[in-house]
Design a protein around this motif. Structure first.
Motif, short mmCIF file in Angstrom:
data_model
loop_
_atom_site.label_atom_id
_atom_site.label_comp_id
_atom_site.label_asym_id
_atom_site.label_seq_id
_atom_site.Cartn_x
_atom_site.Cartn_y
_atom_site.Cartn_z
N ILE A 58 -22.16 74.47 61.39
CA ILE A 58 -23.56 74.21 61.03
C ILE A 58 -23.78 72.72 61.17
N ASN A 59 -24.66 72.34 62.08
CA ASN A 59 -24.96 70.92 62.27
C ASN A 59 -23.70 70.07 62.42
N GLY A 60 -22.73 70.59 63.12
CA GLY A 60 -21.49 69.86 63.32
C GLY A 60 -20.44 70.07 62.26
N TYR A 61 -20.84 70.65 61.11
CA TYR A 61 -19.87 70.96 60.05
C TYR A 61 -19.10 72.22 60.41
N LYS A 62 -17.80 72.12 60.41
CA LYS A 62 -16.98 73.33 60.50
C LYS A 62 -16.89 73.95 59.10
N LEU A 63 -17.04 75.25 59.01
CA LEU A 63 -17.00 75.88 57.70
C LEU A 63 -16.52 77.32 57.81
N MET A 64 -16.28 77.92 56.65
CA MET A 64 -15.96 79.33 56.56
C MET A 64 -17.18 80.03 55.95
N ILE A 65 -17.69 81.02 56.65
CA ILE A 65 -18.82 81.80 56.15
C ILE A 65 -18.32 83.18 55.73
N ILE A 66 -18.73 83.63 54.55
CA ILE A 66 -18.35 84.94 54.01
C ILE A 66 -19.59 85.57 53.41
N GLY A 67 -19.78 86.87 53.60
CA GLY A 67 -20.94 87.50 53.00
C GLY A 67 -20.92 89.00 53.08
N HIS A 68 -21.72 89.62 52.22
CA HIS A 68 -21.91 91.07 52.29
C HIS A 68 -22.79 91.41 53.48
N GLN A 69 -22.57 92.59 54.04
CA GLN A 69 -23.34 93.02 55.20
C GLN A 69 -23.78 94.47 55.02
N LYS A 70 -25.09 94.70 55.10
CA LYS A 70 -25.64 96.06 55.08
C LYS A 70 -25.97 96.49 56.50
N GLY A 71 -26.39 97.74 56.64
CA GLY A 71 -26.75 98.27 57.95
C GLY A 71 -28.25 98.44 58.11
N ARG A 72 -28.66 98.62 59.36
CA ARG A 72 -30.09 98.78 59.66
C ARG A 72 -30.51 100.24 59.76
N ASP A 73 -29.58 101.12 60.00
CA ASP A 73 -29.91 102.54 60.09
C ASP A 73 -28.83 103.32 59.33
N VAL A 107 -26.11 84.15 60.21
CA VAL A 107 -25.08 83.53 61.05
C VAL A 107 -25.65 83.23 62.43
N GLN A 108 -26.35 84.21 63.00
CA GLN A 108 -26.92 84.04 64.33
C GLN A 108 -28.01 82.98 64.35
N LEU A 109 -28.78 82.90 63.26
CA LEU A 109 -29.94 82.00 63.23
C LEU A 109 -29.56 80.55 62.93
N MET A 110 -28.48 80.32 62.20
CA MET A 110 -28.25 78.94 61.76
C MET A 110 -26.86 78.40 62.09
N MET A 111 -26.05 79.17 62.81
CA MET A 111 -24.69 78.72 63.09
C MET A 111 -24.37 78.82 64.57
N SER A 112 -23.33 78.13 64.96
CA SER A 112 -22.82 78.22 66.33
C SER A 112 -21.31 78.41 66.27
N LEU A 162 -35.94 95.46 56.25
CA LEU A 162 -36.06 94.49 57.33
C LEU A 162 -35.61 93.09 56.92
N ARG A 163 -35.19 92.95 55.68
CA ARG A 163 -34.75 91.64 55.19
C ARG A 163 -33.51 91.18 55.95
N PRO A 164 -33.40 89.89 56.28
CA PRO A 164 -32.22 89.40 57.01
C PRO A 164 -30.95 89.56 56.18
N TYR A 165 -29.86 89.92 56.87
CA TYR A 165 -28.56 90.06 56.25
C TYR A 165 -27.65 88.92 56.71
N THR A 166 -26.42 88.93 56.25
CA THR A 166 -25.50 87.82 56.52
C THR A 166 -25.36 87.52 58.01
N LEU A 167 -25.11 88.55 58.82
CA LEU A 167 -24.90 88.30 60.25
C LEU A 167 -26.17 87.83 60.93
N ASP A 168 -27.35 88.18 60.39
CA ASP A 168 -28.61 87.63 60.93
C ASP A 168 -28.66 86.14 60.69
#
Length: 338
Positions: free
Chosen positions: A112-127, A83-88, A75-81
């Protein structure tokens, strides 16, 4: 090695069993306990206090192996979680322009807070189905090539880079080796050392071996409190040293893989706190802390010349593993003094 599930899915491990049982008692009492309203409220208050104290006792004394288990919690948050929680304005980008799109490695542009950035990360699955699609967060060579392509795009567009690491390791299969897994990781590490834009790295769960290092070269390295970062998994180390994977708890302690250990060794610069029990208990709070740490770093290097940024990055990694050897002094010549 304790991997037997506890009573429920949130409190999953054996060391969490007392918390799970007390939590279930509290839930039952809240749902419809006997007695007057005043007595029930008092009983609920008492159990809440006991539960809070128990959590502080259990989670305040976690062993390295128990932190590894929390880092792997499903249940631990992953990269895309995050992204959804702290980015627009997130726009996901795909493909390495050579072989294909590795879904174990995700990335794109965002704010993020007006900063344009590149986000990269590993992503696992939930099922099971999604984990097979994401390859359980273990990237192939095309995943690392995609990550580097996005970093080079960030450099060209003058965007800072945020990298979230969460992988048990790079995929070790035949297909990955045939497509140059080792070379892709080594090439990434070399190229990241000279990417001309700020790079903030945060280990959010598992930081396994070359799979983590392939996107782990940055100007500032942070870790969540219950994440781990290691040259090998505890099970792999135990299998090699003791020929017994059940020795994983001993290996976890010996490897010095926790955030506290690595901060003391100077391999990371920052530990980001998690709520009691792990990031899955309050993902929004953890996302806020990662965002604050990331923005604070980007602000700190806003006016720094790029050449100086790269020199600091180079010096940072050159310092890792440096040690001094004390040479024994020659024994005194007593006969001469006599």
């Amino acid at each position: 090695m304790t991997t037997k599930p506890a009573v429920d899915g949130v409190y999953r491990y054996d060391f969490e069993r007392p918390i799970s049982e007390l939590n279930n008692r509290l839930a039952g009492l809240r749902k419809g306990g006997s007695g007057s309203g005043a007595s029930q409220a008092a009983a609920v208050k008492t159990l809440e206090t006991q539960l809070e104290q128990l959590k502080r006792t259990v989670y305040g004394g976690l062993t390295p192996w128990q932190r590894v288990q929390l880092a792997r919690h499903p249940l631990r948050p992953y990269t895309l979680d995050y992204v959804q929680l702290m980015m627009s304005d997130f726009l996901q980008l795909h493909g390495d322009r050579l072989y294909g799109d590795d879904k174990a490695m995700v990335g794109g542009v965002a704010r993020i807070n007006g900063y344009k950035l590149m986000i990269i990360g590993h992503q696992k699955g939930r099922d099971t189905k999604e984990n097979l699609m994401r390859n359980f967060g273990s990237a192939h060579p095309e995943g690392y090539r995609k990550a580097l392509r996005l970093m080079q795009l960030a450099q060209k567009s003058h965007l800072p880079v945020l990298i979230l690491i969460d992988t048990p390791g790079a995929y070790p299969g035949i297909g990955a080796e045939e497509r140059g897994q080792a070379r892709s990781i080594a090439y990434n590490m070399r190229e990241m050392a000279r990417i001309r834009t700020p790079i903030f790295v945060c280990v959010i769960g598992e930081g396994g071996s070359g799979g983590a290092l392939g996107v782990g070269v940055g100007d500032r390295i942070a870790m969540l409190e219950n994440a781990y970062y290691s040259v090998i998994s505890p099970e792999g180390c135990a299998a090699i040293l003791w020929r017994d994977r059940a020795k994983a708890p001993d290996a976890a302690a010996a490897l010095k893989m926790t955030a506290k250990d690595l901060l003391g060794l100077g391999l990371i610069e920052e530990i980001i706190d998690e709520p009691l029990g792990g990031a899955h208990h309050d993902p929004a709070a953890v996302a806020k802390r990662i965002k604050e740490a990331c923005v604070k770093f980007f602000k700190s290097v806003d006016s720094l010349p790029v050449d100086e940024l790269l020199q600091r990055r180079y010096d940072r990694f050159r310092r890792i593993g440096v040690y001094t050897t004390l040479t024994a002094l020659p024994a005194p010549n007593h006969s001469a003094s006599a």
